[in-house]
Each structure stands twice: as structure tokens, then as C-alpha cells.
Write a protein that holds these residues in place. Structure first.
Motif, PDB file in Angstrom:
ATOM      1  N   GLN A   1     -48.413  61.867 115.609  1.00 23.07           N
ATOM      2  CA  GLN A   1     -48.676  60.773 114.683  1.00 23.07           C
ATOM      3  C   GLN A   1     -48.197  59.449 115.257  1.00 23.07           C
ATOM      4  O   GLN A   1     -47.185  59.394 115.940  1.00 23.07           O
ATOM      5  CB  GLN A   1     -47.969  61.015 113.358  1.00 23.07           C
ATOM      6  N   LEU A   2     -48.942  58.408 114.913  1.00 22.89           N
ATOM      7  CA  LEU A   2     -48.525  57.057 115.275  1.00 22.89           C
ATOM      8  C   LEU A   2     -47.659  56.492 114.163  1.00 22.89           C
ATOM      9  O   LEU A   2     -47.840  56.839 112.997  1.00 22.89           O
ATOM     10  CB  LEU A   2     -49.754  56.160 115.447  1.00 22.89           C
ATOM     11  N   PRO A   3     -46.741  55.594 114.501  1.00 21.80           N
ATOM     12  CA  PRO A   3     -45.975  54.942 113.438  1.00 21.80           C
ATOM     13  C   PRO A   3     -46.902  54.062 112.609  1.00 21.80           C
ATOM     14  O   PRO A   3     -47.880  53.509 113.121  1.00 21.80           O
ATOM     15  CB  PRO A   3     -44.944  54.112 114.193  1.00 21.80           C
ATOM     16  N   GLU A   4     -46.611  53.964 111.312  1.00 21.38           N
ATOM     17  CA  GLU A   4     -47.386  53.111 110.411  1.00 21.38           C
ATOM     18  C   GLU A   4     -46.515  51.985 109.895  1.00 21.38           C
ATOM     19  O   GLU A   4     -45.368  52.211 109.526  1.00 21.38           O
ATOM     20  CB  GLU A   4     -47.915  53.906 109.207  1.00 21.38           C
ATOM     21  N   LEU A   5     -47.082  50.791 109.865  1.00 18.93           N
ATOM     22  CA  LEU A   5     -46.436  49.640 109.251  1.00 18.93           C
ATOM     23  C   LEU A   5     -47.219  49.321 107.984  1.00 18.93           C
ATOM     24  O   LEU A   5     -48.382  48.920 108.057  1.00 18.93           O
ATOM     25  CB  LEU A   5     -46.442  48.433 110.186  1.00 18.93           C
ATOM     26  N   ASP A   6     -46.597  49.535 106.832  1.00 18.90           N
ATOM     27  CA  ASP A   6     -47.258  49.288 105.557  1.00 18.90           C
ATOM     28  C   ASP A   6     -46.999  47.846 105.139  1.00 18.90           C
ATOM     29  O   ASP A   6     -45.959  47.523 104.559  1.00 18.90           O
ATOM     30  CB  ASP A   6     -46.757  50.261 104.495  1.00 18.90           C
ATOM     31  N   ALA A   7     -47.952  46.978 105.438  1.00 12.93           N
ATOM     32  CA  ALA A   7     -47.805  45.552 105.150  1.00 12.93           C
ATOM     33  C   ALA A   7     -47.786  45.261 103.661  1.00 12.93           C
ATOM     34  O   ALA A   7     -47.328  44.198 103.243  1.00 12.93           O
ATOM     35  CB  ALA A   7     -48.936  44.768 105.821  1.00 12.93           C
ATOM     36  N   ARG A   8     -48.256  46.192 102.857  1.00  7.26           N
ATOM     37  CA  ARG A   8     -48.281  45.978 101.408  1.00  7.26           C
ATOM     38  C   ARG A   8     -46.875  45.862 100.830  1.00  7.26           C
ATOM     39  O   ARG A   8     -46.697  45.313  99.749  1.00  7.26           O
ATOM     40  CB  ARG A   8     -49.040  47.119 100.722  1.00  7.26           C
ATOM     41  N   THR A   9     -45.880  46.363 101.549  1.00  7.46           N
ATOM     42  CA  THR A   9     -44.503  46.319 101.061  1.00  7.46           C
ATOM     43  C   THR A   9     -43.743  45.090 101.554  1.00  7.46           C
ATOM     44  O   THR A   9     -42.600  44.880 101.158  1.00  7.46           O
ATOM     45  CB  THR A   9     -43.736  47.583 101.483  1.00  7.46           C
ATOM     46  N   ILE A  10     -44.354  44.293 102.417  1.00  5.74           N
ATOM     47  CA  ILE A  10     -43.700  43.107 102.972  1.00  5.74           C
ATOM     48  C   ILE A  10     -44.054  41.907 102.102  1.00  5.74           C
ATOM     49  O   ILE A  10     -45.230  41.693 101.795  1.00  5.74           O
ATOM     50  CB  ILE A  10     -44.173  42.843 104.422  1.00  5.74           C
ATOM     51  N   PRO A  11     -43.061  41.098 101.697  1.00  3.60           N
ATOM     52  CA  PRO A  11     -43.366  39.914 100.893  1.00  3.60           C
ATOM     53  C   PRO A  11     -44.413  39.033 101.585  1.00  3.60           C
ATOM     54  O   PRO A  11     -44.375  38.832 102.808  1.00  3.60           O
ATOM     55  CB  PRO A  11     -42.022  39.188 100.792  1.00  3.60           C
ATOM     56  N   HIS A  12     -45.350  38.542 100.810  1.00  4.97           N
ATOM     57  CA  HIS A  12     -46.475  37.779 101.349  1.00  4.97           C
ATOM     58  C   HIS A  12     -46.025  36.612 102.235  1.00  4.97           C
ATOM     59  O   HIS A  12     -46.645  36.316 103.251  1.00  4.97           O
ATOM     60  CB  HIS A  12     -47.369  37.281 100.206  1.00  4.97           C
ATOM     61  N   ALA A  13     -44.946  35.949 101.865  1.00 10.06           N
ATOM     62  CA  ALA A  13     -44.483  34.762 102.595  1.00 10.06           C
ATOM     63  C   ALA A  13     -44.099  35.063 104.039  1.00 10.06           C
ATOM     64  O   ALA A  13     -44.162  34.171 104.891  1.00 10.06           O
ATOM     65  CB  ALA A  13     -43.300  34.131 101.869  1.00 10.06           C
ATOM     66  N   ILE A  14     -43.727  36.298 104.333  1.00 12.83           N
ATOM     67  CA  ILE A  14     -43.315  36.641 105.699  1.00 12.83           C
ATOM     68  C   ILE A  14     -44.163  37.746 106.311  1.00 12.83           C
ATOM     69  O   ILE A  14     -43.853  38.252 107.389  1.00 12.83           O
ATOM     70  CB  ILE A  14     -41.822  37.034 105.744  1.00 12.83           C
ATOM     71  N   ARG A  15     -45.237  38.115 105.650  1.00  9.35           N
ATOM     72  CA  ARG A  15     -46.056  39.259 106.087  1.00  9.35           C
ATOM     73  C   ARG A  15     -46.632  39.064 107.489  1.00  9.35           C
ATOM     74  O   ARG A  15     -46.443  39.902 108.372  1.00  9.35           O
ATOM     75  CB  ARG A  15     -47.175  39.514 105.079  1.00  9.35           C
ATOM     76  N   HIS A  16     -47.341  37.955 107.730  1.00 10.49           N
ATOM     77  CA  HIS A  16     -47.963  37.769 109.048  1.00 10.49           C
ATOM     78  C   HIS A  16     -46.915  37.672 110.141  1.00 10.49           C
ATOM     79  O   HIS A  16     -47.083  38.265 111.215  1.00 10.49           O
ATOM     80  CB  HIS A  16     -48.868  36.537 109.057  1.00 10.49           C
ATOM     81  N   ALA A  17     -45.834  36.954 109.886  1.00 14.43           N
ATOM     82  CA  ALA A  17     -44.783  36.813 110.897  1.00 14.43           C
ATOM     83  C   ALA A  17     -44.175  38.173 111.237  1.00 14.43           C
ATOM     84  O   ALA A  17     -43.895  38.464 112.412  1.00 14.43           O
ATOM     85  CB  ALA A  17     -43.705  35.854 110.413  1.00 14.43           C
ATOM     86  N   SER A  18     -43.991  39.014 110.226  1.00 16.32           N
ATOM     87  CA  SER A  18     -43.440  40.353 110.458  1.00 16.32           C
ATOM     88  C   SER A  18     -44.384  41.198 111.302  1.00 16.32           C
ATOM     89  O   SER A  18     -43.956  41.884 112.231  1.00 16.32           O
ATOM     90  CB  SER A  18     -43.178  41.047 109.120  1.00 16.32           C
ATOM     91  N   ILE A  19     -45.656  41.142 110.992  1.00 17.41           N
ATOM     92  CA  ILE A  19     -46.645  41.916 111.743  1.00 17.41           C
ATOM     93  C   ILE A  19     -46.744  41.402 113.175  1.00 17.41           C
ATOM     94  O   ILE A  19     -46.795  42.193 114.131  1.00 17.41           O
ATOM     95  CB  ILE A  19     -48.016  41.892 111.040  1.00 17.41           C
TER      96      ILE A  19
END
Length: 96
Positions: free
Chosen positions: A23-41
Motif C-alpha cells: 500500500q501507498l501512504p495516503e494523505l487525506d486533505a479533507r482533514t487539513i484546515p482549508h487555510a493551510i491545505r495547499h501548503a501542507s500538500i
């Protein structure tokens, strides 16, 4: 008090060896606050080593984000849709 956000990047293996196993690791962006979502990804994408992959889980088709990734990395990051909605979009991102 500083804001601490868990990125919910699932481990590649339970043994901690860093191997990918099945399995590949998954990053669930739905759990990241919108204000920092793109920067986190972007932080995850920027840290990918050549040949490494992860699955991004998004609440919608992340077309603007994909454009940003293409601007930053050119063809070095390959994107493959794994699932297209309706509740989540899953995309495999691989550093070439």
C-alpha cells in the motif's frame, strides 16, 4: 497556543522499515484546515524522493492544486487518478 494539525499521512508499513509493501501512504486533505491545505500538500510533494509515491485524498477534483504542482515541479511529478468522486477524489502522485 500554536495550531497543531495532524496530516493523517498513513504509514507505508506497520513495521516502520520504510518499505512500501502493498500500500501507498495516503494523505487525506479533507482533514487539513482549508487555510493551510495547499501548503501542507506542497510540503509532502516537495519532500518526495525520486520513485516515491503517495495517494492524495481530496474533497473535490483538485485541478488548481495540480496546476500549482505542475508549475513548481514540471513533469517531475506524475499524477494518476485512482478514484473520481463523488465523496472523495484519490490521486496517486509519483516523483519521476
Amino acid at each position: 497556543m500554536p495550531l497543531v494539525t495532524e496530516l493523517n499521512l498513513t504509514p507505508t508499513s506497520s513495521c516502520g522499515c520504510g518499505g512500501t509493501h502493498d500500500q501507498l501512504p495516503e494523505l487525506d486533505a479533507r482533514t487539513i484546515p482549508h487555510a493551510i491545505r495547499h501548503a501542507s500538500i506542497h510540503g509532502v510533494v516537495d519532500s518526495l524522493r525520486p520513485g516515491a509515491s503517495f495517494v492524495l485524498v481530496a474533497p473535490h477534483d483538485p485541478i488548481p492544486l495540480l496546476a500549482q504542482i505542475a508549475d513548481r515541479h514540471g513533469e517531475a511529478i506524475a499524477v494518476e487518478y485512482v478514484q473520481r468522486g463523488p465523496e472523495a477524489w484519490k490521486l496517486k502522485l509519483t516523483h519521476a
